[in-house]
Scaffold this active site. Sequence first.
Site, short mmCIF file in Angstrom:
data_model
loop_
_atom_site.label_atom_id
_atom_site.label_comp_id
_atom_site.label_asym_id
_atom_site.label_seq_id
_atom_site.Cartn_x
_atom_site.Cartn_y
_atom_site.Cartn_z
N VAL A 129 33.35 43.76 35.80
CA VAL A 129 34.20 42.82 35.07
C VAL A 129 33.28 41.79 34.43
CG1 VAL A 129 36.06 41.14 35.21
CG2 VAL A 129 36.10 43.17 36.68
N CYS A 130 33.23 41.78 33.11
CA CYS A 130 32.33 40.87 32.39
C CYS A 130 33.03 39.55 32.09
CB CYS A 130 31.87 41.51 31.08
SG CYS A 130 30.77 42.91 31.34
N LEU A 131 32.66 38.52 32.83
CA LEU A 131 33.22 37.19 32.64
C LEU A 131 32.12 36.16 32.89
CD1 LEU A 131 36.68 37.24 34.46
CD2 LEU A 131 36.31 36.90 32.02
#
Length: 437
Positions: A92-94
């Site tokens: 999850v790219c955050l």
Amino acid sequence: MANQSILRITRELSEIQRASDLSLAVACRDIDVRHVRALIVGPPDTPYEFGFFEFTAKFTREYPTKPPAVNAITTNSGRTRFNPNIYAGGKVCLSILGTWRGERSEEWSSAQGLESILLSIQSLMSSNPYENEPGFEESKTDYDKKNQAAYVAKIRHETLRISVAERLEDYLGISRGTGVTVYDAEEDFQANAADAPFEPFKDLCKRRFLWYYESYMRSVEIEAKKHKDGARFEKMPFEGTGNNMEGEFNYTSLKKRLETIYEKLHEEAHSWAAEGLISVQKETSIASNLQRQFEQIVESYRRNDAVTIDLELVDKNPFVWQLVLFGRMMTNLDGGVFRIKIYLSPKFPDVLPRVKFETPLFHHRVSPDGILCYNPSRKDDMRTHIAAIIEAIEEESPAYDPRTLVNYEASKLFWGTPEDKKIYNRRLRRSVQDSAE
């Protein structure tokens, strides 16, 4: 430090579980609070609408100084990338997680927590997820606009197929795509309790499926007119090998699968009556508990002049309740007589009741098939279930929340123009009058 970390995680989990947000759910095994499972219900009016997206969050001893490691589980076994920022492999790219570059104001701080992480992930599930791809702002061409529409279309299909249909089929033991029950999932769960997979959201997803069934079927009907069975998904420019969303449209199959799940869920609820009688014969604690709760509730409402109800056990079975609600004077329900069947599982309160209106009622919280959308304040107390059932249909000026709307036609009128609202009230009153005949 370690104890403070565990106390912080425990407090956050408790706060999310007590909150009224119908979009988020969290759970963990009692022996391992650092390994958390989370469920995000896809936001309305997006291609993720009412899908069930599951994630893991692993907290280290350094939490909350450092964020947890978060991974997506709903990925079709690593084959489906549901968002430019949610990879097929689960990443999850955050910026809040330190997995994506961002402004300093977007980086992790100990003031943030699991809920803020889940809300950030939820914000990625927008009506146009293509915009999450870096460089989207410069996408001005017709080609880019075509890609956006194609991306939304395949996400909507795979949300229904993977996050809804396949999840429920697995829960119910339905052989994928055939509608045949290959084993009794509940019996298998009980027989292998020690080795059973951790599935904390099983009952939540079953209940929500019944709530949102009309929405799923409406989406299938609309999208089937746009996409022929067998048409391949279009590949997006940012998708790469092993990190994409490949497949083809097949709404004909999806419709049949959703219908089968709906039927199986009703069969499951009706089977609780026979299971309940066995539980009564064995004099189990849950049978005694429900019998006692029933008697206390009947006595309580006997002394309550504000609400008039009749409550009985069907065939003296504490696992099947018949509620008759009489509409209050000076309300839209005035003069109505509503029969409501409540099915309880021997696994209550881990498995919550299924509530069905046997009396047709045109209402935004009652589906065309009679499924009531309600949310009790206490899962283990049937008194709060009865109160929530009554409140759900009596409330005349509810706050708008599309997650609680299970009758599309009624909802559209209720929150439409003043003239629409008049039509809604007329149709509601007509169904109330019919209920008394």
